[in-house]
Design a protein around this motif. Structure first.
Motif, PDB file in Angstrom:
ATOM      1  N   GLY A  89       1.154  -1.003   0.361  1.00 60.03           N
ATOM      2  CA  GLY A  89       0.195   0.061  -0.114  1.00 60.03           C
ATOM      3  C   GLY A  89       1.109   1.436   0.133  1.00 60.03           C
ATOM      4  N   THR A  90       1.879   1.361  -0.845  1.00 56.33           N
ATOM      5  CA  THR A  90       2.596   2.328  -0.835  1.00 56.33           C
ATOM      6  C   THR A  90       3.277   2.941  -2.280  1.00 56.33           C
ATOM      7  OG1 THR A  90       4.597   1.120  -0.920  1.00 56.33           O
ATOM      8  CG2 THR A  90       4.872   1.054   0.836  1.00 56.33           C
ATOM      9  N   LEU A  91       2.460   2.624  -3.008  1.00 52.02           N
ATOM     10  CA  LEU A  91       2.378   3.589  -4.802  1.00 52.02           C
ATOM     11  C   LEU A  91       0.776   3.650  -4.649  1.00 52.02           C
ATOM     12  CD1 LEU A  91       4.633   0.590  -6.108  1.00 52.02           C
ATOM     13  CD2 LEU A  91       4.664   3.311  -5.245  1.00 52.02           C
ATOM     14  N   GLU A  92       0.291   4.881  -5.016  1.00 56.45           N
ATOM     15  CA  GLU A  92      -0.713   5.452  -5.672  1.00 56.45           C
ATOM     16  C   GLU A  92      -0.712   4.051  -6.635  1.00 56.45           C
ATOM     17  OE1 GLU A  92      -4.740   6.517  -6.262  1.00 56.45           O
ATOM     18  OE2 GLU A  92      -2.927   6.830  -4.519  1.00 56.45           O
ATOM     19  N   ILE A  93      -1.731   3.430  -6.943  1.00 55.35           N
ATOM     20  CA  ILE A  93      -1.999   2.727  -9.206  1.00 55.35           C
ATOM     21  C   ILE A  93      -2.966   3.079  -9.555  1.00 55.35           C
ATOM     22  CG2 ILE A  93      -1.949  -0.031  -9.438  1.00 55.35           C
ATOM     23  CD1 ILE A  93      -0.400  -0.570  -6.929  1.00 55.35           C
ATOM     24  N   LEU A  94      -3.349   3.067 -10.530  1.00 53.59           N
ATOM     25  CA  LEU A  94      -3.800   3.310 -11.537  1.00 53.59           C
ATOM     26  C   LEU A  94      -3.282   2.515 -12.885  1.00 53.59           C
ATOM     27  CD1 LEU A  94      -6.532   4.317 -12.715  1.00 53.59           C
ATOM     28  CD2 LEU A  94      -4.962   5.956 -14.311  1.00 53.59           C
ATOM     29  N   ILE A  95      -4.231   1.417 -12.844  1.00 56.64           N
ATOM     30  CA  ILE A  95      -4.568   1.422 -14.371  1.00 56.64           C
ATOM     31  C   ILE A  95      -5.171   1.407 -14.980  1.00 56.64           C
ATOM     32  CG2 ILE A  95      -4.517  -1.509 -15.062  1.00 56.64           C
ATOM     33  CD1 ILE A  95      -3.359  -2.857 -13.012  1.00 56.64           C
ATOM     34  N   TYR A  96      -5.202   1.701 -16.627  1.00 58.71           N
ATOM     35  CA  TYR A  96      -6.633   1.914 -17.801  1.00 58.71           C
ATOM     36  C   TYR A  96      -6.486   1.448 -18.541  1.00 58.71           C
ATOM     37  CZ  TYR A  96      -2.995   4.993 -19.704  1.00 58.71           C
ATOM     38  OH  TYR A  96      -1.597   5.453 -20.499  1.00 58.71           O
ATOM     39  N   ASN A  97      -7.156   1.161 -19.165  1.00 57.54           N
ATOM     40  CA  ASN A  97      -7.875   1.186 -20.790  1.00 57.54           C
ATOM     41  C   ASN A  97      -8.501   1.768 -21.305  1.00 57.54           C
ATOM     42  OD1 ASN A  97      -6.920  -2.264 -19.480  1.00 57.54           O
ATOM     43  ND2 ASN A  97      -6.734  -2.157 -21.321  1.00 57.54           N
ATOM     44  N   GLY A  98      -8.818   1.654 -22.904  1.00 61.69           N
ATOM     45  CA  GLY A  98      -9.432   2.408 -23.523  1.00 61.69           C
ATOM     46  C   GLY A  98     -10.388   0.657 -23.468  1.00 61.69           C
ATOM     47  N   ASP A  99     -11.921   1.860 -23.888  1.00 61.76           N
ATOM     48  CA  ASP A  99     -12.980   0.628 -23.498  1.00 61.76           C
ATOM     49  C   ASP A  99     -13.240  -0.219 -24.929  1.00 61.76           C
ATOM     50  OD1 ASP A  99     -14.691   2.079 -24.460  1.00 61.76           O
ATOM     51  OD2 ASP A  99     -15.962   2.502 -23.317  1.00 61.76           O
ATOM     52  N   ALA A 100     -12.262   0.582 -26.099  1.00 63.36           N
ATOM     53  CA  ALA A 100     -12.591  -0.175 -27.369  1.00 63.36           C
ATOM     54  C   ALA A 100     -10.767  -0.451 -27.946  1.00 63.36           C
ATOM     55  CB  ALA A 100     -13.346   1.095 -28.628  1.00 63.36           C
ATOM     56  N   ASP A 101      -9.829  -0.979 -26.912  1.00 61.31           N
ATOM     57  CA  ASP A 101      -9.108  -1.248 -27.079  1.00 61.31           C
ATOM     58  C   ASP A 101      -9.142  -2.916 -27.653  1.00 61.31           C
ATOM     59  OD1 ASP A 101      -6.857  -2.586 -27.037  1.00 61.31           O
ATOM     60  OD2 ASP A 101      -5.747  -1.744 -25.093  1.00 61.31           O
ATOM     61  N   PHE A 102      -8.895  -3.851 -28.795  1.00 60.56           N
ATOM     62  CA  PHE A 102      -8.851  -4.796 -29.573  1.00 60.56           C
ATOM     63  C   PHE A 102      -7.676  -5.405 -28.974  1.00 60.56           C
ATOM     64  CE2 PHE A 102      -7.331  -2.666 -32.368  1.00 60.56           C
ATOM     65  CZ  PHE A 102      -6.956  -3.534 -33.688  1.00 60.56           C
ATOM     66  N   ILE A 103      -6.977  -4.815 -28.583  1.00 63.18           N
ATOM     67  CA  ILE A 103      -5.266  -5.568 -28.351  1.00 63.18           C
ATOM     68  C   ILE A 103      -5.281  -6.027 -27.089  1.00 63.18           C
ATOM     69  CG2 ILE A 103      -2.889  -5.062 -27.986  1.00 63.18           C
ATOM     70  CD1 ILE A 103      -3.494  -3.070 -30.703  1.00 63.18           C
ATOM     71  N   SER A 105      -7.194  -6.455 -23.966  1.00 65.19           N
ATOM     72  CA  SER A 105      -8.925  -5.613 -23.626  1.00 65.19           C
ATOM     73  C   SER A 105      -9.365  -5.645 -21.884  1.00 65.19           C
ATOM     74  CB  SER A 105      -9.871  -6.696 -23.428  1.00 65.19           C
ATOM     75  OG  SER A 105     -11.421  -7.046 -23.055  1.00 65.19           O
ATOM     76  N   HIS A 106     -10.084  -4.236 -21.710  1.00 62.90           N
ATOM     77  CA  HIS A 106     -10.980  -3.528 -20.552  1.00 62.90           C
ATOM     78  C   HIS A 106     -11.166  -5.311 -19.752  1.00 62.90           C
ATOM     79  CE1 HIS A 106     -14.192  -3.234 -22.243  1.00 62.90           C
ATOM     80  NE2 HIS A 106     -14.583  -3.743 -20.741  1.00 62.90           N
ATOM     81  N   MET A 107     -11.759  -6.240 -20.495  1.00 63.54           N
ATOM     82  CA  MET A 107     -12.895  -7.516 -19.523  1.00 63.54           C
ATOM     83  C   MET A 107     -11.679  -7.923 -18.920  1.00 63.54           C
ATOM     84  SD  MET A 107     -15.207  -8.230 -21.919  1.00 63.54           S
ATOM     85  CE  MET A 107     -15.108  -8.190 -23.513  1.00 63.54           C
ATOM     86  N   GLY A 108      -9.925  -8.069 -20.164  1.00 63.60           N
ATOM     87  CA  GLY A 108      -8.916  -9.171 -19.704  1.00 63.60           C
ATOM     88  C   GLY A 108      -8.201  -8.447 -18.507  1.00 63.60           C
ATOM     89  N   ASN A 109      -7.963  -7.237 -17.980  1.00 63.93           N
ATOM     90  CA  ASN A 109      -6.864  -6.264 -17.085  1.00 63.93           C
ATOM     91  C   ASN A 109      -7.825  -6.679 -15.791  1.00 63.93           C
ATOM     92  OD1 ASN A 109      -4.704  -5.570 -18.453  1.00 63.93           O
ATOM     93  ND2 ASN A 109      -5.331  -4.362 -18.690  1.00 63.93           N
TER      94      ASN A 109
END
Length: 198
Positions: A89-103, A105-109
């Motif tokens: 819990g020492t890092l501020e973490i952001l993972i982002y995806n475009g919802d139209a990313d076919f390479i 997928s946000h569903m995989g993340n």
């Protein structure tokens, strides 16, 4: 050399002056793959950048989706690192995806976050609006080992693999909120400005 590059680019343009479009995504057309491939396979461009005849694998330049060389894939899983980071819990973490990313997928993340990390969700999917007032995507928040430091997974609506290229204003809004410590549902409105990309 510069004259050859400019001449080759002029020849690859459509009648309306724009570079040709590609079919990277059915959601939004881009022209990067098609025009780069066409441009780099133009004899004048190859001569201008010093490519010797017969040295291109497969006879023609291809983008990264076409493997003309043999590579060994040795990428190890990042799950152990994220497990450690979320536990500490020492890092501020952001993972982002475009919802139209076919390479990637946000569903995989979402699956590897929810099932692979097995972290506790503290905020269900919530829409966030960009500084233009439009819905810019959705986010969910997870607990870490430090109650003051959360882990966020966020999508950017209508963006593909290259979020800042596809949605520059919303990408800027997202990064600005990240640097401000989060609060993605509270992006301040900005006055209407000319688009970053025309």
């Amino acid at each position: 050399m510069e004259h050859g590059l400019l001449e080759a680019e002029r020849r690859s343009r459509r009648a309306d002056g724009r570079l040709g479009a590609t079919t990277i995504s059915p959601v939004f057309p881009t022209c990067a793959d098609t025009y780069v491939k066409k441009y780099l396979n133009t004899p004048a461009v190859q001569a201008a950048i010093g490519i010797r005849a017969g040295t291109i694998p497969g006879g023609a330049w291809a983008d990264c989706g076409v493997m003309t060389s043999q590579y060994e894939f040795n990428y190890a899983s990042e799950l152990p690192n994220y497990e450690r980071w979320t536990k500490d819990g020492t890092l501020e973490i952001l993972i982002y995806n475009g919802d139209a990313d076919f390479i990637l997928s946000h569903m995989g993340n979402a699956a590897w976050i929810n099932k692979g990390l097995n972290v506790t969700k503290i905020k269900e999917w919530t829409k966030w609006r960009g500084s233009d007032g439009q819905v810019a995507g959705y986010f969910e928040t997870f607990a870490t080992g430090n109650p003051a430091q959360n882990f966020t997974f966020l999508t950017v609506k209508g963006a593909g693999h290259m979020v800042p290229k596809d949605r520059p204003r919303h990408a800027l809004d997202m990064f600005a909120r990240f640097l401000a410590g989060g609060g993605y549902a509270e992006v301040p409105a900005r006055p209407k400005v000319a688009p970053l990309c025309a």
